[in-house]
Design an enzyme around this catalytic site. Structure first.
Site, PDB file in Angstrom:
ATOM      1  N   TYR A 132      -8.026   7.911 -19.867  1.00 46.54           N
ATOM      2  CA  TYR A 132      -6.689   7.283 -19.627  1.00 46.54           C
ATOM      3  C   TYR A 132      -6.289   6.848 -21.073  1.00 46.54           C
ATOM      4  O   TYR A 132      -6.771   5.701 -21.460  1.00 46.54           O
ATOM      5  CB  TYR A 132      -7.069   6.098 -18.701  1.00 46.54           C
ATOM      6  N   LYS A 160      -4.718  11.846 -19.735  1.00 50.28           N
ATOM      7  CA  LYS A 160      -3.423  11.217 -19.204  1.00 50.28           C
ATOM      8  C   LYS A 160      -2.809  10.520 -20.456  1.00 50.28           C
ATOM      9  O   LYS A 160      -3.264   9.504 -20.824  1.00 50.28           O
ATOM     10  CB  LYS A 160      -3.861  10.154 -18.015  1.00 50.28           C
TER      11      LYS A 160
END
Length: 298
Positions: A132, A160
């Site tokens: 992330y 991501k």
């Protein structure tokens, strides 16, 4: 599981600060009915940083029971590695099919410290991990070299990324630059919904979507156009949502707008954010309602 549309729902709260389980299930019902490709539970819009360990465990358990055959990814972000490992155990016990791991910190982290975090977690867990990269909330910026080192670890499945450049050629170059650094088995996903069309057209494999967490049919049409290779349709559909992206920018991100929209749809109460976050004013909510209706968001 790291492909297509990954929908990130709100975790709604009651005025007393408890999880509004009935509202959460109503939101999930929309996502399951739309057959999104995966659920991203307890992301930033899911307020993971505001929840206790027990609350996070409960949210993951509720989501898994509702998800059925749809894969579920659960955020395990926390300040300390020990907390992350405990949360990873809880998420896997709840049935998570993947884990979302941000580089959270109080003290500024070095690249070696972040690498060690991912190394420790990837060797501890039995399900794939999504990196992330969200400097807007974690205040840590990944270099492509660090992404490459982490992506080579066992069980790293996706990255991501926080949007792409606004120019299509530059967006494509950005995605290809990162792709050269990572194994072919690791997917790249775009977040920051205003950049979704650019990222998907640039070659991102998945859209990690806040919009999809409340308006799954709207977001799924974009993801499906990308899967068909219909770049023109992706652009048309995402540019059509410019009023929604403008609301996100005006209110400091997506969470307050999504919370207001969930209340407008009757899915949650009017004040469903964790304190100290406060709901938007009645005037702002009226503006959001106008945008939701005009765009036919669903």
């Amino acid at each position: 599981m790291f492909k297509g549309l990954s929908a990130f729902p709100l975790t709604p709260f009651t005025p007393d600060g408890d999880i509004d389980e009935a509202a959460f299930l109503r939101i999930l019902e929309r996502l399951v009915s739309a057959e999104v490709d995966s659920l991203g539970v307890l992301g930033s819009t899911g307020s993971y940083a505001y929840l206790t360990r027990e609350q996070r465990k409960r949210v993951a358990t509720l989501a898994k029971a509702q998800a059925g055959a749809i894969p579920m990814m659960v955020s395990v972000g926390a300040i300390s590695t020990r907390q992350v490992l405990d949360l990873a155990d809880d998420a896997q016990h709840a049935g998570a099919d993947g884990l979302l791991l941000p580089a959270m910190s109080y003290q500024t982290l070095t690249e070696d410290e972040v690498y060690e975090l991912f190394d420790t977690v990837s060797r501890h867990v039995s399900v794939p991990v999504c990196v992330y990269d969200n400097p807007g909330t974690t205040h840590f910026t990944f270099s492509d070299e660090l992404h490459g080192r982490i992506a080579a670890l066992p069980r790293i499945g996706s990255i991501k990324i926080p949007g792409v450049p606004a120019d299509p050629a530059a967006a494509s170059a950005r995605v290809q630059q990162l792709r050269k650094k990572i194994p072919a088995s690791v997917t790249i996903g775009v977040s920051g919904d205003a950049f979704a069309g650019l990222g998907l057209n640039a070659g991102c494999d998945v859209w990690y979507s806040v919009c999809g967490g409340l308006f799954p049919h709207t977001a799924k049409a974009i993801a499906e156009a990308a899967a068909r290779g219909d770049n023109a349709q992706v652009t048309v559909l995402t540019e059509r949502l410019a009023p929604l992206w403008a609301l996100f920018r005006r209110h400091g991100g997506s969470i307050r707008v999504m919370a207001a929209a969930a209340g407008i749809l009757g899915l949650t109460g009017p004040a469903c954010l964790p304190r100290p976050l406060k709901p938007l004013s009645a005037a702002y909510c009226a503006e959001i309602a106008t945008v939701v209706e005009a765009l036919g968001l669903r």
